[in-house]
Design a protein around this motif. Structure first.
Motif, short mmCIF file in Angstrom:
data_model
loop_
_atom_site.label_atom_id
_atom_site.label_comp_id
_atom_site.label_asym_id
_atom_site.label_seq_id
_atom_site.Cartn_x
_atom_site.Cartn_y
_atom_site.Cartn_z
N ARG A 117 31.49 51.65 53.52
CA ARG A 117 31.14 51.92 51.88
C ARG A 117 29.64 52.38 52.04
O ARG A 117 28.84 51.94 52.69
CB ARG A 117 31.31 50.70 51.16
CG ARG A 117 30.82 50.87 49.56
CD ARG A 117 30.57 49.70 49.01
NE ARG A 117 31.95 48.83 48.57
CZ ARG A 117 31.96 47.55 49.17
NH1 ARG A 117 31.11 47.11 49.82
NH2 ARG A 117 33.08 46.86 49.16
N SER A 122 35.70 51.09 45.77
CA SER A 122 34.99 52.00 46.60
C SER A 122 34.73 51.89 48.10
O SER A 122 34.04 52.46 48.76
CB SER A 122 33.39 51.65 45.96
OG SER A 122 32.83 50.64 46.63
N VAL A 123 35.41 51.01 48.76
CA VAL A 123 35.84 50.83 50.10
C VAL A 123 36.20 52.23 50.69
O VAL A 123 37.30 52.83 50.25
CB VAL A 123 36.70 49.64 50.48
CG1 VAL A 123 36.71 49.68 52.14
CG2 VAL A 123 36.33 48.29 50.09
#
Length: 447
Positions: free
Chosen positions: A208, A161-162
């Motif tokens: 993020r 999810s970065v």
């Protein structure tokens, strides 16, 4: 970072050339270095309701715009936490707004995978880009079945999810709730919470954004009972609060959904639909926009049944009142229905007269658009010797109040005092509360 600056510069040069301006291919502007102007970010003020949410996001955009100006003038930007909590009832648009929130962060250049102006994409390319920006997960994606699996799953999801927005829908399921010590001590769920706390820092520069979505009561209970550091990562006191839609907003949603499906309805039919939604609101976990969709689906089925009885060619679908509710005019027949309902009960004339007065009052208040719930009593004590018809009359009260439009169902839930009293200390309160919640929108008869 240099690659991002070059992409911003290339877009600026391309835009200037389209406008017929002379450009310097070797000049790097301030906006190329720190990103696009936040004031040009997309907005979603066209969405129905959500006043508090819109104000919260406007405040966030204002803060980001301040940071943009501070950076242009060589000042240190203010800290901005992108991680948020979205709380509200079902169908109030939490997931939809969370996705749009991710797109706004992309427009603002706050996430690396969202770098660029989304508004310049075609709908197809935009849909593809959103898939790369927004990840939607639920608790089951995080929770493992053996020791250590929850931690590894959570770390893997956070790693992917970065540069993106991670949406955790129904996040309260990461906490067992008030179902007893066994649920509260679920090691696998606790491991997920602890890993989120360890991996998410909520400091400037975090590439993020994590959004926790869920129902208000359950989310508040979770934050009060899990790792206290979770409240520092996600400020529950600054949560985006999604309120239930009122009748006017539900009508707007109804019109929008009908137009989107090339459907229409008469004004009388829309009034019936809003009346049904008003009664459904008395039940727990009212679905808001989801209830509107369910109502339209029901109307389609009823319309097809009505249309199949008539022969003819193609015609536009126009819903009538009976498509939303077969018995839509029950309020007009309430008094006559009342007489028939009690014709098998002897010696209840005074009770019937009082109920008729309530029905007449409800009709007058409704004709003047006045809420009748605060004017008509809904709590009664039935007393008398055995065999005098107390139970029989109580079982008919559901239909009486349903005809007046005060209940969402004519159902009567019967119980005794033993159903309310607990067997051990502190059990009575939860049992009583559970039974009262079950009876919302119905009649609760305590024998």
């Amino acid at each position: 970072m240099f690659d991002q600056v070059m992409r911003r510069q290339a877009r600026r040069i391309q835009d200037e050339r389209r406008q017929g301006l002379c450009t310097d291919d070797y000049f790097i502007s301030g906006s190329n270095l720190i990103g696009s102007d936040p004031s040009k970010a997309r907005n979603f003020k066209g969405l129905t309701g959500l006043k508090a949410v819109k104000e919260s996001i406007d405040n966030l955009i204002t803060l980001v715009d301040q940071n943009y100006q501070r950076e242009l003038h060589g000042r240190t930007p203010l800290d901005v936490s992108l991680n948020r909590v979205f709380i509200g009832s079902p169908g109030t648009g939490k997931t939809t707004v969370a996705t749009l929130y991710g797109q706004i962060l992309a427009d603002l250049g706050l996430l690396s995978n969202g770098e660029g102006e989304l508004v310049s994409f075609t709908l197809y390319l935009l849909a593809i880009l959103i898939l790369f920006i927004v990840m939607v997960k639920n608790p089951s994606d995080f929770i493992g079945s053996v020791l250590g699996e929850s931690e590894s799953r959570t770390k893997a999801i956070l790693a992917t999810s970065v540069g993106k927005v991670l949406i955790i829908d129904e996040a309260y399921m990461l906490y067992g709730g008030s179902g007893g010590a066994e649920k509260n001590n679920d090691l696998y769920k606790t491991a997920v919470i602890d890993t989120l706390v360890a991996e998410i820092q909520s400091v400037r520069g975090d590439d993020r954004c994590v959004l926790l979505l869920g129902y208000k009561d359950q989310m508040l209970e979770m934050f009060q009972n899990v790792n206290p550091e979770l409240s520092r990562r996600f400020a529950i006191e600054d949560a985006f609060n999604f309120e239930d839609f009122n009748d006017e907003q539900l009508l707007e949603i109804l019109n929008s959904k009908l137009n989107a499906q090339d459907l229409s309805a008469t004004d009388a039919a829309k009034e019936v639909a809003i009346e049904i939604l008003g009664r459904l609101r008395n039940r727990p976990n009212f679905g808001n926009g989801g209830e509107v969709e369910n109502l339209i689906t029901k109307a389609k089925q009823n319309y097809q049944g009505r249309a199949s009885k008539t022969k003819g060619g193609f015609s536009d679908i126009v819903f009538e009142s009976q498509d939303f509710d077969h018995d839509y005019d029950r309020a007009k027949r309430a008094i006559s229905n009342l007489s028939k309902l009690f014709e098998d009960v002897v010696g209840c004339e005074r009770i019937v007269e009082r109920l008729e007065d309530y029905q007449r009052l409800a009709a007058k208040l409704k004709s003047r658009n006045i809420d009748d719930r605060s004017q008509i009593p809904t709590n009664f004590v039935f007393k008398g010797p055995p065999g005098t018809g107390k139970t029989t009359i109580a079982r008919k009260m559901g239909q009486v109040y349903y005809d007046m439009g005060l209940l969402s169902s004519p159902e009567v839930i019967e119980c005794s005092a033993s159903d309310l009293v607990g067997r051990y200390v502190e059990e009575t309160g939860p049992k009583t509360k559970q039974l009262l919640e079950k009876a919302l929108g119905r009649v609760l008869f305590i024998e």
